[in-house]
Scaffold this motif. Sequence first.
Motif, PDB file in Angstrom:
ATOM      1  N   GLU A   1       0.839  -1.207   0.000  1.00 36.65           N
ATOM      2  CA  GLU A   1       0.000   0.000   0.000  1.00 36.65           C
ATOM      3  C   GLU A   1       0.870   1.252   0.000  1.00 36.65           C
ATOM      4  O   GLU A   1       0.779   2.104   0.876  1.00 36.65           O
TER       5      GLU A   1
ATOM      6  N   HIS B   1       1.909   4.763  -1.458  1.00 37.87           N
ATOM      7  CA  HIS B   1       1.308   5.880  -2.201  1.00 37.87           C
ATOM      8  C   HIS B   1       2.293   7.037  -2.237  1.00 37.87           C
ATOM      9  O   HIS B   1       2.761   7.483  -1.196  1.00 37.87           O
TER      10      HIS B   1
ATOM     11  N   GLU C   1       3.779  10.772  -4.289  1.00 37.60           N
ATOM     12  CA  GLU C   1       3.556  11.897  -5.177  1.00 37.60           C
ATOM     13  C   GLU C   1       4.934  12.342  -5.619  1.00 37.60           C
ATOM     14  O   GLU C   1       5.790  12.613  -4.772  1.00 37.60           O
TER      15      GLU C   1
ATOM     16  N   SER D   1       0.108   1.938 -10.465  1.00 37.27           N
ATOM     17  CA  SER D   1      -0.950   2.753 -11.037  1.00 37.27           C
ATOM     18  C   SER D   1      -0.473   4.209 -10.978  1.00 37.27           C
ATOM     19  O   SER D   1      -0.086   4.703  -9.922  1.00 37.27           O
ATOM     20  N   ILE D   2      -0.469   4.887 -12.141  1.00 35.16           N
ATOM     21  CA  ILE D   2       0.100   6.237 -12.224  1.00 35.16           C
ATOM     22  C   ILE D   2      -0.935   7.216 -12.753  1.00 35.16           C
ATOM     23  O   ILE D   2      -1.618   6.925 -13.738  1.00 35.16           O
ATOM     24  N   HIS D   3      -1.084   8.329 -12.083  1.00 33.00           N
ATOM     25  CA  HIS D   3      -2.003   9.365 -12.557  1.00 33.00           C
ATOM     26  C   HIS D   3      -1.255  10.699 -12.586  1.00 33.00           C
ATOM     27  O   HIS D   3      -0.694  11.127 -11.589  1.00 33.00           O
TER      28      HIS D   3
ATOM     29  N   PHE E   1      -0.966  14.775 -13.050  1.00 32.80           N
ATOM     30  CA  PHE E   1      -1.798  15.966 -12.853  1.00 32.80           C
ATOM     31  C   PHE E   1      -0.925  17.212 -12.716  1.00 32.80           C
ATOM     32  O   PHE E   1       0.287  17.125 -12.562  1.00 32.80           O
TER      33      PHE E   1
ATOM     34  N   TYR F   1      -1.337  22.823  -7.755  1.00 29.40           N
ATOM     35  CA  TYR F   1      -1.751  24.205  -7.534  1.00 29.40           C
ATOM     36  C   TYR F   1      -0.767  25.212  -8.117  1.00 29.40           C
ATOM     37  O   TYR F   1      -1.152  26.255  -8.632  1.00 29.40           O
TER      38      TYR F   1
ATOM     39  N   SER G   1       0.915  10.891  -9.335  1.00 31.04           N
ATOM     40  CA  SER G   1       0.666  10.093  -8.141  1.00 31.04           C
ATOM     41  C   SER G   1       0.857   8.628  -8.531  1.00 31.04           C
ATOM     42  O   SER G   1       0.388   8.188  -9.579  1.00 31.04           O
ATOM     43  N   ILE G   2       1.608   7.924  -7.705  1.00 33.10           N
ATOM     44  CA  ILE G   2       2.031   6.560  -8.022  1.00 33.10           C
ATOM     45  C   ILE G   2       1.633   5.639  -6.868  1.00 33.10           C
ATOM     46  O   ILE G   2       2.023   5.882  -5.728  1.00 33.10           O
ATOM     47  N   SER G   3       0.860   4.609  -7.164  1.00 37.52           N
ATOM     48  CA  SER G   3       0.433   3.675  -6.124  1.00 37.52           C
ATOM     49  C   SER G   3       0.856   2.260  -6.453  1.00 37.52           C
ATOM     50  O   SER G   3       0.681   1.803  -7.581  1.00 37.52           O
TER      51      SER G   3
ATOM     52  N   HIS H   1       0.106  -1.425  -4.768  1.00 36.13           N
ATOM     53  CA  HIS H   1      -0.693  -2.069  -3.732  1.00 36.13           C
ATOM     54  C   HIS H   1      -0.048  -3.328  -3.149  1.00 36.13           C
ATOM     55  O   HIS H   1       0.093  -3.444  -1.931  1.00 36.13           O
TER      56      HIS H   1
ATOM     57  N   ARG I   1       7.837  11.967  -2.619  1.00 37.03           N
ATOM     58  CA  ARG I   1       7.412  11.752  -1.234  1.00 37.03           C
ATOM     59  C   ARG I   1       6.239  10.783  -1.221  1.00 37.03           C
ATOM     60  O   ARG I   1       5.514  10.645  -2.194  1.00 37.03           O
TER      61      ARG I   1
ATOM     62  N   VAL J   1       3.975   7.541   1.385  1.00 40.08           N
ATOM     63  CA  VAL J   1       3.839   6.706   2.576  1.00 40.08           C
ATOM     64  C   VAL J   1       3.608   5.271   2.130  1.00 40.08           C
ATOM     65  O   VAL J   1       3.151   5.017   1.012  1.00 40.08           O
TER      66      VAL J   1
ATOM     67  N   ARG K   1       2.926   1.037   3.954  1.00 45.05           N
ATOM     68  CA  ARG K   1       2.801   0.237   5.165  1.00 45.05           C
ATOM     69  C   ARG K   1       3.863  -0.841   5.126  1.00 45.05           C
ATOM     70  O   ARG K   1       4.276  -1.301   4.057  1.00 45.05           O
TER      71      ARG K   1
END
Lengths: 294, 469
Positions: A19, A21, A23, A48-50, A52, A55, A62-64, A66, A261, A263, A265
Amino acid sequence: MIFRVRHATRFDYEAPAYESHNEVRLRPCDAASQLVLSFDLQVTPHASIHEFRDYFGNHAHSISVHPPHRSFAVVATAMVERLPRFSGRSPDITFERYLAGDEARTREYCEFLTASRYVPFSDRLRRFFWMARPRRHEGVAEYTMRMVGFIRDQFGYDTGATNVHSSLDEILRAGGGVCQDFAHLTIGVLRLAGVPARYVSGYLGPEPGAAPGEQASHAWIEAMLPGLGWTGFDPTHRCRTDIRHIRVAVGRDYADATPVRGVYRSAAGRNTMSVELEVCAATPTAPSFGQSQQ
Amino acid sequence: MFDRLGAPRAGYSRVLAGFLATHAAKFDEIRARADQMFLNEGVTFNVYGDSAGAERIFPFDPIPRVIDAGTWATLERGLVQRVRALNAFVADVYGEGAILKDGVVPPDLIKTSSQFRRPAVGIKPPHGAYITVAGIDLVRDADGEFCVLEDNVRTPSGVSYVIKNRLVMTRLVPELIRAMGVRSVEHYPADLLACLCEMAPSGSSHPTVALLTPGPYNSAFFEHVFLSQQMGVELVEGRDLVCADHKLYMKTVGGLRQVDVLYRRIDDDFLDPVVFRPDSMLGVPGLTAVLRAGGAAVANGIGTGVADDKAVYAYTPDMIRYYLGEEPIIPIVRTYLLRDPEQRKIVLRDLDKFVVKPTGASGGYGVVIGPSASDRELADTRERIERDPAGFIAQPVVQLSVHPTITGHRSGGAAQIAPRHIDFRPFVLLGERPRVLAGGLTRVALREGSLIVNSSQGGGSKDTWVMAS
């Protein structure tokens, strides 16, 4: 001048991580002085990459990941054409005049004039600022350049003095730091003087003819100068930014422009991070581009 | 309850006659039965600053507050107008920023607000719903007019007490409620669920909704349990949820199950350690990225707190004009922004005549009421204002209206009734269409003379009867 950048960040975990996650802000930005010819992001294991825009207009992903994994690697590769900056000079104005009509500026650039996470207006910073405050008849651009030199004269380059999460107070106490610290300190002083200042993370291309060696990511600042707009300064090298500065992300401070950066588990255990960075000139420098070395 | 001449307000005469005729002698008994029912039902709340997890029952006063149909019709229009404008404002702040560029609301006020969430930029909630649930605190001023005291558009709580209070009153005085034509409040959970389902990212015809709670130590945990049961949705904590492939899942005995809409009752700061407080154990890592990718929706949206910041409140009438082109139906209380040197001067000169509120806080924490503050508190407040002027606003003391309330017992054993200050929090749901709950939480300050009605500060509540005609 065209640079090829390869920035690899790798985490190894003693106990499997899961898990995860993250950025990342690794894609160089498009700007008048910089063209991103290509960009590629490779992540292992499968993620999984999104993509964007944040601001501040930075390109972020964003890279996840699992399932459990023992290592996690992000490799960013970019070809960036860096154009020489327009070296037009705008008449400098004095602080006296600058601060007289600062209401509109204060409203528009409030985020770059107030304290931020890594740039708290601490007593220590205020005392330092008092020593280095602008003179009434000093030009704003002149002062900014003076500060860029002054700060580096006061503090030595010392990789052991601070860490990536160090605050301003730590560099002021330790008397030394790295590019990130010099940037934060310069930003703090400029903001207290009423000059909007922001943090830039990026890379520094090699000097022409330099032997390839170990490289690290770099950080510098931009100040909003009257008549010039956002103008880059490199407090670590006591200079204006030039054709070797490759801009990646901007923000109020390091927290907004952090390259990687996240986080995850994990049952227990340590993780080790390693970074490999290569920045090299992809083509011989065309004579017409000229060079601006400090 | 009564106007200035002492005559009962519209709607009250009937209720008063009915109530007194049947129950005057039984107040005591009613109150005792009510307390017992709340205890049996487990209607409790927790108080921060008390020993962790101490549960209390929310003191209930059985004398109902009544709002006549005509007054309610105006309030309802005013509430919808207000929440629509606040929602438009949040969408604007995290989108174009038109109202800031046009100088109607100062951009620095928003960009330096502790509630401004930069990671919310780029999240496009389904049909623009940022504020799904709003609780708007109203008071009657000295002239008897309702005005807005503050907005609550982050994770407003209290609606469970509205429903429970009614349940208890229905058991206590069933004939009276029926005879008076009191509008029902029981359908709120169904309305809320409908609004949440409407937010499901396209493609889910039977969306899965879950309610995210920070856990049993939260002051509103009872409400989280109650609403999830009433809506028939899972009550989850952060550790029950997981983000994968930019979608949101909950862990069930049968494996992962995708969640389409999350009704979260956790503050932004704790919602996602990737972008907010990294030490938060309560939230869901990766949730912000899921929302940005459109894999799920949350209610209320991230960053809605910019709209209920107490300094922004001063600009809400302008927002209504700006976004809706309408005049505000419900007025606000005159508000002094202490960031402005002129306004600060006025307030600091007569600090003991003002109520001072921290701009970013909610729940009555940090509020200083000038007339009842000690010299030391005033000096302390003055110092805090001078240190951080932008962190505070001031308002003239609003004399909250009073309402007959059972306050104790006479020596003979009969209940003693005395006036106590009250306020009112109606709830507005903003789905594809707005729904206003016909009722709300009437909070009562149980201490004599007290103006603070927050449950965390020793307030109680009453049932609120909105008349059908």
